[in-house]
Design an enzyme around this catalytic site. Structure first.
Site, short mmCIF file in Angstrom:
data_model
loop_
_atom_site.label_atom_id
_atom_site.label_comp_id
_atom_site.label_asym_id
_atom_site.label_seq_id
_atom_site.Cartn_x
_atom_site.Cartn_y
_atom_site.Cartn_z
N HIS A 152 -10.26 -8.04 3.51
CA HIS A 152 -9.16 -7.08 3.68
C HIS A 152 -9.50 -5.92 4.60
CE1 HIS A 152 -11.46 -4.86 0.71
NE2 HIS A 152 -10.78 -3.79 1.06
C1 UD1 Z 1 -7.43 0.32 0.13
C2 UD1 Z 1 -8.68 1.19 0.31
C3 UD1 Z 1 -9.90 0.30 0.42
C4 UD1 Z 1 -9.99 -0.66 -0.73
C5 UD1 Z 1 -8.71 -1.47 -0.79
C6 UD1 Z 1 -8.70 -2.46 -1.90
C7 UD1 Z 1 -8.33 3.27 1.52
C8 UD1 Z 1 -8.55 3.98 2.81
N1 UD1 Z 1 -8.61 1.97 1.52
O1 UD1 Z 1 -7.27 -0.42 1.33
O2 UD1 Z 1 -11.07 1.12 0.40
O3 UD1 Z 1 -11.10 -1.51 -0.57
O4 UD1 Z 1 -7.62 -0.55 -0.97
O5 UD1 Z 1 -7.51 -3.14 -2.01
O6 UD1 Z 1 -7.93 3.89 0.57
N2 UD1 Z 1 0.14 -3.11 0.26
C9 UD1 Z 1 1.07 -3.81 -0.44
N3 UD1 Z 1 1.11 -3.62 -1.79
C10 UD1 Z 1 0.26 -2.78 -2.43
C11 UD1 Z 1 -0.69 -2.08 -1.68
C12 UD1 Z 1 -0.74 -2.25 -0.33
O7 UD1 Z 1 1.86 -4.56 0.09
O8 UD1 Z 1 0.34 -2.65 -3.66
C13 UD1 Z 1 0.09 -3.30 1.73
C14 UD1 Z 1 0.82 -2.20 2.42
O9 UD1 Z 1 1.66 -2.73 3.36
C15 UD1 Z 1 -0.26 -1.37 3.08
C16 UD1 Z 1 -1.42 -2.32 3.20
O10 UD1 Z 1 -1.24 -3.30 2.17
O11 UD1 Z 1 0.13 -0.85 4.30
C17 UD1 Z 1 -2.73 -1.65 3.02
O12 UD1 Z 1 -2.74 -0.85 1.85
P1 UD1 Z 1 -3.54 0.56 1.83
O13 UD1 Z 1 -3.44 1.18 0.50
O14 UD1 Z 1 -3.13 1.36 2.99
O15 UD1 Z 1 -5.04 0.15 2.12
P2 UD1 Z 1 -5.88 -1.12 1.67
O16 UD1 Z 1 -6.12 -1.95 2.88
O17 UD1 Z 1 -5.30 -1.77 0.48
#
Ligand code: UD1
Length: 362
Positions: free
Chosen positions: A209
């Site tokens: 991821h």
């Molecule tokens: C976040 C953490 C990372 C951790 C990871 C585990 C930060 C900077 N990064 O990254 O350290 O290892 O979580 O999962 O805090 N999304 C969904 N549903 C959700 C959550 C996210 O669809 O419930 C999608 C969204 O479109 C979002 C993308 O995933 O833009 C990324 O989510 P985000 O919370 O920005 O960061 P992660 O890559 O999940």
């Protein structure tokens, strides 16, 4: 004493659950320690959040800031303004943050500016890689942390080198491992096990991821290709994070041994991790779990903030060039992967030590 416990993203939930359990144990014994659970809503899908609350018996959050997705700055700003309102209504004595996600940093800053003591579970770890948002989150959080609950001697050293006074560093161990050891007898066999007739130590598990691996779709496909072809007929189980999912056309992935599935619940994922031949990952937390379970772990990153998983554990850094996978998988298949040990204080009793320290500063 009221403590705010902050959790926002998937890797926070297994770190916070055992702390809640330890606080409740103190409460049952008559302590006046109390907590308010603050979910920022950084992760919000049932599979990324709700399922973890259910499986790990985490109570419904007292507050949900519901911030959702956004850029780094948008998420940070929304969490800070949301949490500030919560603090304006009622201020705790302590704000406890875990890990290194955006929610960790945003709530730590907000609490500190409101005059609340900040304690950081997993403080002091450093990758040295400033391209990772998590590294910024760690350094900023630690620059305003009052007490550091550390997982490793490396974290202690980093903090000392940055001039943190010895008495602020509390070497407690790893709460993620509290969750792991505390749940080993309630793991759940996921549906995929029978669906593709998996057998113990005869499949590979993979999670990806990190932006550095998944945001370039071509590179991501190359990683998947290398893994699936090098693993020959061994099944590759690949639970897909939403961020990774967006980059993939699943129908275009034509490998007989690839099984791309939805993100898994905690009890199902640990079931697979415990029983797999090896895990290929770019997560940090999973390298810790693999180390404790003695499962060979290949990390697709150039650096790690958890060197103990390499020095003492089963983890190896392969870098980000997908070409590194083939020789590593060959070594694995030939039975030439190192055996590891378990880092000091990763004993399942870390949350008790944290609560003991919280009581001492109450
Ligand atoms: C976040 C953490 C990372 C951790 C990871 C585990 C930060 C900077 N990064 O990254 O350290 O290892 O979580 O999962 O805090 N999304 C969904 N549903 C959700 C959550 C996210 O669809 O419930 C999608 C969204 O479109 C979002 C993308 O995933 O833009 C990324 O989510 P985000 O919370 O920005 O960061 P992660 O890559 O999940």
């Amino acid at each position: 004493m009221l403590i705010d416990l902050v959790a926002g993203a998937r890797p926070n939930f297994m770190k916070i659950a055992p702390i809640i359990k330890a606080i409740k144990k103190e409460q049952d014994a008559g302590s006046r320690l109390s907590f308010r659970l603050v979910h920022t809503g950084q992760h919000y899908d049932k599979k990324m959040s709700g399922d973890f609350f259910e499986q790990l018996n985490i109570p419904t959050p007292d507050v949900n800031l519901g911030v959702g997705s956004g850029s780094q700055a948008e998420q940070t700003a929304k969490i800070m303004t949301g949490y500030e309102k919560v603090l304006d209504e009622k201020k705790p004595e302590v704000c406890l943050v875990v890990g290194d996600v955006t929610s960790t940093m945003a709530c730590a800053i907000t609490a500190k500016k409101s005059g609340v003591l900040v304690v950081h579970v997993e403080g002091g770890i450093r990758s040295g890689d400033w391209r990772m948002p998590e590294e910024v989150n760690r350094v900023v959080t630690d620059s305003i942390t009052d007490y550091f609950y550390t997982t490793s001697k490396y974290a202690n050293e980093n903090l000392k080198n940055q001039g943190v006074p010895r008495e602020k560093i509390v070497y407690v161990g790893n709460t993620m491992i509290d969750s792991l050891l505390g749940n080993l007898d309630r793991l759940v066999q996921p549906g995929i096990w029978n669906k593709v007739s998996l057998e113990e130590r005869k499949f590979i598990l993979m999670t990806l991821h990190r932006p550095s691996n998944v945001d370039d779709g071509k590179n991501l496909l190359e990683i998947i290709r290398e893994v699936c072809s090098s693993a020959s007929n061994v099944p590759v189980i690949f639970p897909i994070h939403p961020r990774t999912r967006k980059m993939l056309d699943l129908d275009a992935l034509k490998y007989n041994n690839l099984h791309a599935i939805e993100p898994m619940g905690y009890l199902e994922f640990i079931f697979l991790l415990k029983n797999c031949m090896a895990i290929i990952t770019d997560s940090g937390g999973i390298t810790e779990e693999a180390t404790v379970l003695g499962v060979p772990c290949m990390t697709l990153r150039d650096s790690t903030e958890r060197p103990e998983t390499i020095e003492e554990g089963t983890n190896e850094l392969l870098g980000t060039d997908p070409k590194a996978l083939k020789p590593a998988l060959e070594r694995l298949m030939n039975g030439n992967w190192k055996k590891g040990g378990i880092p000091y204080l990763w004993d399942g009793k870390t949350s008790g030590r944290i609560v003991e320290h919280l009581l001492s500063i109450a």
